[in-house]
Scaffold this motif. Structure first.
Motif, PDB file in Angstrom:
ATOM      1  N   GLU B   2      43.482  -1.852 -15.009  1.00 50.00           N
ATOM      2  CA  GLU B   2      43.666  -2.682 -13.827  1.00 50.00           C
ATOM      3  C   GLU B   2      44.388  -3.960 -14.204  1.00 50.00           C
ATOM      4  OE1 GLU B   2      41.341  -4.839 -10.160  1.00 50.00           O
ATOM      5  OE2 GLU B   2      40.203  -4.124 -11.866  1.00 50.00           O
ATOM      6  N   VAL B   3      45.526  -4.157 -13.602  1.00 42.23           N
ATOM      7  CA  VAL B   3      46.256  -5.396 -13.817  1.00 42.23           C
ATOM      8  C   VAL B   3      45.957  -6.303 -12.642  1.00 42.23           C
ATOM      9  CG1 VAL B   3      48.537  -6.439 -13.906  1.00 42.23           C
ATOM     10  CG2 VAL B   3      48.069  -4.372 -15.188  1.00 42.23           C
ATOM     11  N   THR B   5      46.768  -9.427 -10.675  1.00 46.36           N
ATOM     12  CA  THR B   5      47.735 -10.497 -10.466  1.00 46.36           C
ATOM     13  C   THR B   5      46.968 -11.704  -9.940  1.00 46.36           C
ATOM     14  OG1 THR B   5      48.130  -9.849  -8.190  1.00 46.36           O
ATOM     15  CG2 THR B   5      49.545  -8.851  -9.846  1.00 46.36           C
ATOM     16  N   ILE B   7      47.429 -13.182  -7.265  1.00 47.28           N
ATOM     17  CA  ILE B   7      47.150 -12.947  -5.848  1.00 47.28           C
ATOM     18  C   ILE B   7      45.855 -12.148  -5.718  1.00 47.28           C
ATOM     19  CG2 ILE B   7      47.858 -11.673  -3.786  1.00 47.28           C
ATOM     20  CD1 ILE B   7      50.696 -12.213  -4.419  1.00 47.28           C
ATOM     21  N   THR B   8      45.746 -11.069  -6.500  1.00 43.21           N
ATOM     22  CA  THR B   8      44.552 -10.229  -6.453  1.00 43.21           C
ATOM     23  C   THR B   8      43.322 -11.075  -6.747  1.00 43.21           C
ATOM     24  OG1 THR B   8      45.961  -8.521  -7.404  1.00 43.21           O
ATOM     25  CG2 THR B   8      43.627  -8.020  -7.260  1.00 43.21           C
ATOM     26  N   LEU B  11      42.508 -13.314  -3.799  1.00 39.91           N
ATOM     27  CA  LEU B  11      41.961 -12.544  -2.685  1.00 39.91           C
ATOM     28  C   LEU B  11      40.515 -12.160  -2.982  1.00 39.91           C
ATOM     29  CD1 LEU B  11      44.992 -10.203  -1.867  1.00 39.91           C
ATOM     30  CD2 LEU B  11      44.139 -12.075  -0.467  1.00 39.91           C
ATOM     31  N   ARG B  18      43.869 -11.614   3.220  1.00 39.56           N
ATOM     32  CA  ARG B  18      45.128 -10.858   3.193  1.00 39.56           C
ATOM     33  C   ARG B  18      46.033 -11.284   4.340  1.00 39.56           C
ATOM     34  NH1 ARG B  18      46.369  -6.616   0.370  1.00 39.56           N
ATOM     35  NH2 ARG B  18      47.697  -5.718   1.979  1.00 39.56           N
ATOM     36  N   GLN B  19      45.409 -11.519   5.519  1.00 39.40           N
ATOM     37  CA  GLN B  19      46.214 -11.908   6.684  1.00 39.40           C
ATOM     38  C   GLN B  19      46.913 -13.241   6.422  1.00 39.40           C
ATOM     39  OE1 GLN B  19      43.100 -10.645   6.885  1.00 39.40           O
ATOM     40  NE2 GLN B  19      43.744  -8.677   7.759  1.00 39.40           N
ATOM     41  N   LEU B  21      47.635 -14.517   3.477  1.00 39.12           N
ATOM     42  CA  LEU B  21      48.648 -14.311   2.437  1.00 39.12           C
ATOM     43  C   LEU B  21      49.904 -13.688   3.039  1.00 39.12           C
ATOM     44  CD1 LEU B  21      49.590 -14.132  -0.541  1.00 39.12           C
ATOM     45  CD2 LEU B  21      48.540 -11.880  -0.623  1.00 39.12           C
ATOM     46  N   LYS B  22      49.710 -12.656   3.840  1.00 35.08           N
ATOM     47  CA  LYS B  22      50.862 -11.955   4.418  1.00 35.08           C
ATOM     48  C   LYS B  22      51.641 -12.889   5.349  1.00 35.08           C
ATOM     49  CE  LYS B  22      50.375  -7.876   2.532  1.00 35.08           C
ATOM     50  NZ  LYS B  22      51.409  -7.061   1.920  1.00 35.08           N
ATOM     51  N   HIS B 118      55.780 -14.933 -16.004  1.00 37.23           N
ATOM     52  CA  HIS B 118      54.732 -14.783 -14.989  1.00 37.23           C
ATOM     53  C   HIS B 118      53.627 -13.839 -15.462  1.00 37.23           C
ATOM     54  CE1 HIS B 118      55.678 -16.996 -11.247  1.00 37.23           C
ATOM     55  NE2 HIS B 118      56.852 -17.119 -11.848  1.00 37.23           N
ATOM     56  N   THR B 119      53.975 -12.878 -16.309  1.00 35.80           N
ATOM     57  CA  THR B 119      52.948 -11.950 -16.813  1.00 35.80           C
ATOM     58  C   THR B 119      52.063 -12.629 -17.847  1.00 35.80           C
ATOM     59  OG1 THR B 119      54.581 -10.201 -16.558  1.00 35.80           O
ATOM     60  CG2 THR B 119      52.596  -9.630 -17.775  1.00 35.80           C
ATOM     61  N   ALA B 269      53.818 -15.555  -6.337  1.00 35.97           N
ATOM     62  CA  ALA B 269      55.268 -15.749  -6.502  1.00 35.97           C
ATOM     63  C   ALA B 269      56.052 -15.140  -5.353  1.00 35.97           C
ATOM     64  CB  ALA B 269      55.719 -15.142  -7.831  1.00 35.97           C
ATOM     65  N   SER B 270      55.396 -14.346  -4.519  1.00 34.29           N
ATOM     66  CA  SER B 270      56.088 -13.754  -3.368  1.00 34.29           C
ATOM     67  C   SER B 270      56.073 -14.683  -2.155  1.00 34.29           C
ATOM     68  CB  SER B 270      55.424 -12.438  -2.960  1.00 34.29           C
ATOM     69  OG  SER B 270      55.469 -11.518  -4.017  1.00 34.29           O
TER      70      SER B 270
END
Lengths: 110, 320
Positions: B2-3, B5, B7-8, B11, B18-19, B21-22, B118-119, B269-270
């Motif tokens: 499991e990577v 991020t 964001i994950t 959350l 999620r709403q 973030l989106k 970023h990784t 980053a998105s």
């Protein structure tokens, strides 16, 4: 003499109700141990494995424009209809899973 | 495997939904086109100051001021490498490449390097953009002169143009990309050679006064800003710790395309630059924010260098 084990027949599984999808976006859904991404795209609903083939980030947290899914970590790009790689750093295509909608339910053939 | 991020992580921690973030991730061409219009006006004003002071002693401060705008093309290039500036994806490639030419950072090469940044943010031996916390005030000042930066940046471009990929670059450049970055380095050098040839042929020194000297004069400003993003923060994988957001004024935020909200940027980053102030509100208390801004960050770095504060790179749990 033993027969080779018969290849397991793929069957349709209920995945998620269409009504529960994030409208026009990508929804994360689990099926057993599988993490899947369900795309409510401009050309219909498609399903792929949720992890990016480059850095294994969860694509469900990425940007979906109706046809293309962009990885949230490195912005690699895939065609969410075919799984094809559209932009680096991704190199391997996304694994798609055959999907259909039956009685308001997204089903996958696994 | 499991990577996770950032964001994950955010959350899962319930910091944002999620709403939310989106909604923050929504893209548009308009904010960037408006920003670019203002950018061209600013570039025109500082460029005019250079023109108006040619032949006088005031040319040097004018070139420095103009150079501050010129070196900030890096900020736009950085945003373009995340494909968030414009909704139209190819515009990000176009402006990223143009900015890359202005600041001498080949865009495709930078994109691969930045992926690994970023990784493996702030992890020694893994983050290719890691700026080490200097060992002394002299080394700190040496970095800010930008001499090490130019040496590594231009040296790397010339190396690749000769068809060689360094061992350090091989870590983040897959073999399939080598020809791309070699071709890119050659193309960049060809453009610079063409500008030089044109300048000599026409007897014009414009490139010198409006681009090269301002860039040399102001690159230390960019180096000082880049230091504040991670230097002096611990070398750990936790994004709440390893990155610093710097509060600053509207003019600087305009110049750096909101990249002062650096911790928020690393979290997601998105999320486009224009939505980072809203993400900042959501992540308040969750990421490290330097209220004193860039000056405050440098005070902290200097306190660590002079022993008035423990060095972050020696902190327990710092990863090699």
């Amino acid at each position: 003499m033993t027969d080779a084990p018969a290849r397991r027949q793929k069957v349709w599984h209920d995945l998620v109700a269409v009504a529960d999808l994030e409208k026009g976006d990508v929804t994360p859904v689990s099926l057993g141990a599988r993490e899947l991404a369900v795309y409510d795209g401009l050309d219909g609903i498609t399903v792929s494995h949720a992890r990016c083939t480059h850095g294994a980030a969860n694509l469900c947290d990425g940007y979906f424009d109706g046809r293309r899914i962009e990885c949230p970590l490195h912005q690699g790009l895939f065609d969410a209809r075919t799984g094809a790689v559209l932009a680096a750093p991704a190199r391997l295509p996304l694994r798609m899973i055959e999907a259909r909608v039956e009685r308001g339910m997204v089903q996958v053939l696994i | 495997m499991e990577v996770k991020t950032p964001i994950t992580q955010a959350l899962q921690d319930g910091v944002l939904s999620r709403q939310e973030l989106k909604a923050l991730m929504r893209r548009s061409d308009l904010p960037a086109l408006r920003h670019l219009a203002g950018w061209l006006v600013l570039l025109g004003v500082t460029g005019f100051l250079v023109h108006a002071t040619l032949g006088s002693i005031w040319l040097w401060p004018a070139m420095f001021l103009h150079g501050i705008v010129v070196v900030h093309h890096f900020s736009l290039q950085h945003e373009c490498c995340h494909y968030t500036v414009f909704r139209t994806r190819w515009l990000n490639d176009l402006f990223g490449t143009l900015c890359g030419l202005i600041v001498a950072i080949p865009h495709q090469y930078f994109r691969y390097e930045h992926c690994d940044h970023h990784t493996h943010t702030q992890l020694k031996g893994h983050d290719p953009e890691l700026i080490e916390l200097p060992m002394s005030v002299w080394k700190y000042l040496w970095y800010i002169t930008a001499i090490p930066y130019w040496r590594s940046n231009l040296g790397g471009m010339i190396t690749r143009a000769f068809g060689r990929i360094s061992d350090a670059d091989k870590v983040f450049l897959p073999k399939e990309t080598w020809q791309t970055v070699i071709g890119e380095a050659r193309a960049y050098l060809a453009v610079y050679a063409a500008i030089l040839a044109l300048s000599v042929a026409t007897g014009s020194a414009a490139a010198l006064w409006y681009w090269i000297v301002p860039s040399l004069l102001a690159q230390p400003v960019m180096r000082a800003i880049r230091m504040t993003e991670h230097v002096g923060r611990p070398n750990v994988a936790d994004m709440r710790e390893n990155t610093r957001t710097n509060m600053t004024n509207g003019l600087v935020r305009f110049l750096c395309w909101n990249m002062n909200y650096h911790a928020e940027h690393h979290y997601a980053a998105s999320v486009p630059y224009h939505a980072l102030p809203r993400l900042h509100e959501k992540l308040k208390g969750y990421v490290h924010v330097e209220a004193g801004g860039y000056i405050g960050a440098h005070r902290e770095i200097l306190r660590q260098l002079t022993g008035r504060q423990p060095r972050a790179d020696l902190r327990s749990g710092a990863a090699e």
